[in-house]
Design a protein around this motif. Sequence first.
Motif, PDB file in Angstrom:
ATOM      1  N   ASN A 143      -9.246 -33.090 -25.883  1.00 24.95           N
ATOM      2  CA  ASN A 143      -9.932 -34.217 -25.119  1.00 24.95           C
ATOM      3  C   ASN A 143     -10.134 -34.106 -23.571  1.00 24.95           C
ATOM      4  OD1 ASN A 143     -10.022 -35.575 -27.584  1.00 24.95           O
ATOM      5  ND2 ASN A 143      -8.021 -36.413 -27.224  1.00 24.95           N
ATOM      6  N   PHE A 144      -9.107 -33.503 -22.874  1.00 21.25           N
ATOM      7  CA  PHE A 144      -9.212 -33.378 -21.655  1.00 21.25           C
ATOM      8  C   PHE A 144     -10.455 -32.435 -21.145  1.00 21.25           C
ATOM      9  CE2 PHE A 144      -8.971 -31.563 -17.420  1.00 21.25           C
ATOM     10  CZ  PHE A 144      -8.289 -32.535 -16.543  1.00 21.25           C
ATOM     11  N   CYS A 145     -10.593 -31.561 -21.838  1.00 23.57           N
ATOM     12  CA  CYS A 145     -11.602 -30.505 -21.533  1.00 23.57           C
ATOM     13  C   CYS A 145     -13.070 -31.250 -21.955  1.00 23.57           C
ATOM     14  CB  CYS A 145     -11.439 -29.380 -22.373  1.00 23.57           C
ATOM     15  SG  CYS A 145     -10.066 -28.122 -21.930  1.00 23.57           S
ATOM     16  N   GLN A 146     -13.109 -31.782 -22.953  1.00 26.57           N
ATOM     17  CA  GLN A 146     -14.498 -32.501 -23.377  1.00 26.57           C
ATOM     18  C   GLN A 146     -14.845 -33.561 -22.437  1.00 26.57           C
ATOM     19  OE1 GLN A 146     -13.416 -33.404 -27.536  1.00 26.57           O
ATOM     20  NE2 GLN A 146     -14.150 -31.318 -28.265  1.00 26.57           N
ATOM     21  N   PHE A 151     -18.556 -28.832 -18.578  1.00 24.46           N
ATOM     22  CA  PHE A 151     -19.293 -27.340 -18.191  1.00 24.46           C
ATOM     23  C   PHE A 151     -18.459 -26.390 -18.999  1.00 24.46           C
ATOM     24  CE2 PHE A 151     -15.910 -28.313 -14.974  1.00 24.46           C
ATOM     25  CZ  PHE A 151     -15.245 -27.246 -14.998  1.00 24.46           C
ATOM     26  N   LEU A 152     -17.693 -26.651 -19.725  1.00 23.84           N
ATOM     27  CA  LEU A 152     -16.882 -25.634 -20.655  1.00 23.84           C
ATOM     28  C   LEU A 152     -17.370 -25.840 -21.859  1.00 23.84           C
ATOM     29  CD1 LEU A 152     -13.010 -26.022 -19.771  1.00 23.84           C
ATOM     30  CD2 LEU A 152     -14.611 -24.353 -18.681  1.00 23.84           C
ATOM     31  N   THR A 153     -17.917 -24.566 -22.502  1.00 23.85           N
ATOM     32  CA  THR A 153     -18.350 -24.559 -23.785  1.00 23.85           C
ATOM     33  C   THR A 153     -17.302 -24.682 -25.092  1.00 23.85           C
ATOM     34  OG1 THR A 153     -18.192 -22.148 -24.073  1.00 23.85           O
ATOM     35  CG2 THR A 153     -20.327 -22.880 -22.969  1.00 23.85           C
ATOM     36  N   LYS A 154     -17.743 -24.964 -26.016  1.00 18.85           N
ATOM     37  CA  LYS A 154     -16.630 -25.215 -27.168  1.00 18.85           C
ATOM     38  C   LYS A 154     -15.919 -23.789 -27.402  1.00 18.85           C
ATOM     39  CE  LYS A 154     -16.108 -26.426 -32.117  1.00 18.85           C
ATOM     40  NZ  LYS A 154     -17.122 -26.759 -33.552  1.00 18.85           N
ATOM     41  N   GLU A 155     -16.807 -22.753 -27.488  1.00 15.94           N
ATOM     42  CA  GLU A 155     -16.073 -21.133 -27.538  1.00 15.94           C
ATOM     43  C   GLU A 155     -15.108 -20.951 -26.499  1.00 15.94           C
ATOM     44  OE1 GLU A 155     -19.423 -21.959 -27.664  1.00 15.94           O
ATOM     45  OE2 GLU A 155     -19.651 -21.864 -29.824  1.00 15.94           O
ATOM     46  N   VAL A 156     -15.317 -21.362 -25.124  1.00 19.25           N
ATOM     47  CA  VAL A 156     -14.431 -21.106 -24.098  1.00 19.25           C
ATOM     48  C   VAL A 156     -13.184 -21.869 -24.280  1.00 19.25           C
ATOM     49  CG1 VAL A 156     -14.267 -21.577 -21.504  1.00 19.25           C
ATOM     50  CG2 VAL A 156     -16.064 -20.327 -22.509  1.00 19.25           C
ATOM     51  N   ILE A 157     -13.558 -23.111 -24.496  1.00 19.44           N
ATOM     52  CA  ILE A 157     -12.373 -24.253 -24.889  1.00 19.44           C
ATOM     53  C   ILE A 157     -11.359 -23.784 -25.947  1.00 19.44           C
ATOM     54  CG2 ILE A 157     -11.568 -26.613 -25.800  1.00 19.44           C
ATOM     55  CD1 ILE A 157     -14.104 -27.498 -24.320  1.00 19.44           C
ATOM     56  N   LEU A 161      -7.559 -22.684 -25.531  1.00 16.01           N
ATOM     57  CA  LEU A 161      -6.440 -23.444 -26.003  1.00 16.01           C
ATOM     58  C   LEU A 161      -5.635 -22.287 -26.729  1.00 16.01           C
ATOM     59  CD1 LEU A 161      -8.070 -26.662 -27.496  1.00 16.01           C
ATOM     60  CD2 LEU A 161      -7.008 -26.253 -25.230  1.00 16.01           C
ATOM     61  N   ASP A 162      -6.196 -21.326 -27.275  1.00 15.02           N
ATOM     62  CA  ASP A 162      -5.225 -20.349 -28.181  1.00 15.02           C
ATOM     63  C   ASP A 162      -4.493 -19.575 -27.169  1.00 15.02           C
ATOM     64  OD1 ASP A 162      -4.812 -18.862 -30.594  1.00 15.02           O
ATOM     65  OD2 ASP A 162      -5.764 -17.260 -29.793  1.00 15.02           O
ATOM     66  N   ALA A 163      -4.898 -19.453 -26.021  1.00 14.54           N
ATOM     67  CA  ALA A 163      -3.921 -18.887 -24.950  1.00 14.54           C
ATOM     68  C   ALA A 163      -2.956 -19.590 -24.542  1.00 14.54           C
ATOM     69  CB  ALA A 163      -5.030 -18.221 -23.900  1.00 14.54           C
ATOM     70  N   VAL A 164      -3.362 -20.985 -24.199  1.00 14.08           N
ATOM     71  CA  VAL A 164      -2.451 -21.775 -23.453  1.00 14.08           C
ATOM     72  C   VAL A 164      -1.482 -22.634 -24.264  1.00 14.08           C
ATOM     73  CG1 VAL A 164      -4.034 -22.145 -21.486  1.00 14.08           C
ATOM     74  CG2 VAL A 164      -3.687 -23.933 -23.308  1.00 14.08           C
ATOM     75  N   ILE A 165      -1.535 -22.672 -25.538  1.00 15.38           N
ATOM     76  CA  ILE A 165      -0.429 -23.363 -26.362  1.00 15.38           C
ATOM     77  C   ILE A 165       0.459 -22.539 -27.030  1.00 15.38           C
ATOM     78  CG2 ILE A 165      -0.168 -24.881 -28.350  1.00 15.38           C
ATOM     79  CD1 ILE A 165      -2.883 -26.152 -27.696  1.00 15.38           C
TER      80      ILE A 165
END
Length: 419
Positions: A143-146, A151-157, A161-165
């Motif tokens: 939600n924060f990213c969106q 400017f962040l694409t869905k793929e980048v998000i 998320l896969d890396a930070v969680i």
Amino acid sequence: MTYSNLNQFSLSLNHDLCAEKLINTKNKLIIQDLDGVCMGLVKNPLHRVIDFNYVKAARNLHNHFYVLTNGEHIGKFGVNHIIEKSAPNPEIVKKEGYYLSGLAGGGVQWQDNYGKITYPGVKQEELTFLSAIPAIFEERLRNFCQNQAPFLTKEVINEALDAVILVNQVSPTINLNTFFSLFVDHPHLYLALQKEIKALMDELLDKAQKNGLKHSFFLHLAPNLGRDEEGVEIMKEATENDSGTTDFQFMLKGAVKEAGVLYILNHYYYLHTGEYPLGQDFSPQQAPNNHQELVNLVIDKFSPESMPLIMGVGDTVNSQVTWQNGKKIVKRGGSDRNFLQLIQDIGKGFNIDNIIAYVDSSGGEVKNRKPIKVENIDGNLIVTEGIAHPDDPDEPLNVNFVFPEGHRQYCQFFQKITG
């Protein structure tokens, strides 16, 4: 000065002398952090790498070496997976006992060399509550990213998320290093994200309390600026060149490294004397919260004749000095500070030559560590600035030996002391 009084050394680079002391001491115990110490710090925890020669050296120390980490042994982000990838054949890791024994999750996840896991003092309802947290992390971050970073694409998000969680069983974590890079041109967004995650963690603590788990959890921040008057860790706000607090870990009470020192020491005594000074069922949750009470408990319960020389090794210790209305304000923090201080003070209490070693992890991808300053003076390499802030002459932690070249230098030293 000989190696018989190494605790009087300060910021020494004489690693050979330290190695000689350890090699020639039969009754010794090494308690060591992991990330930044035997592995380089990286933005994406999935990219961590460990040298299998170091792993073999750790096994050679057998019951004289234990890890003490806020990360975890198992799972996608666990150290066990990293060890298996480093081995020439993953099957030999469990078969021959190459896992790193010790405490993870800050002190609530115990493992032996063969990967057998136990959770001393942990309740099932606590594990159930923790299991639901990663999904909450993902929803809030997405939600924060969106909403704040279109400017962040869905793929980048999704990749971020896969890396930070970090879906850890006993310490679900958000590691913001990837977002520090993504928001390099938007520092205000990264700071806003820091505050958003801190608020989320506070909401989860409140939810736990309402669910009857008031005394079960706490928030660990790394790096941090110490604790406030209520014992709550203080977030280090980011600056343009410093990511500040990157790790927000939802932890079980008792999952503090200084309590883990007592658990490891209790286990060590059992292996070497046949008795548990704190009892067979002692868990980190039972340890006092006060530093001096921890020291006193060790002095009261542990036999001086069997007390080993302890070397504590970490990489996260810091201090910050600010001025407010003409008054100097000193904040000392770091997730390794308290357990290293405890080892130092146990040594003083037993008149034993305990060693504090510090590995400079500032050379990694994560830019929130203060580098050790080394200068060539009259042909000799001298450490001119260590962990203490130049305006903090009362720094209580005396680091005896430093490894300014980081984890590779320490791993070479480690392999030397194990033959």
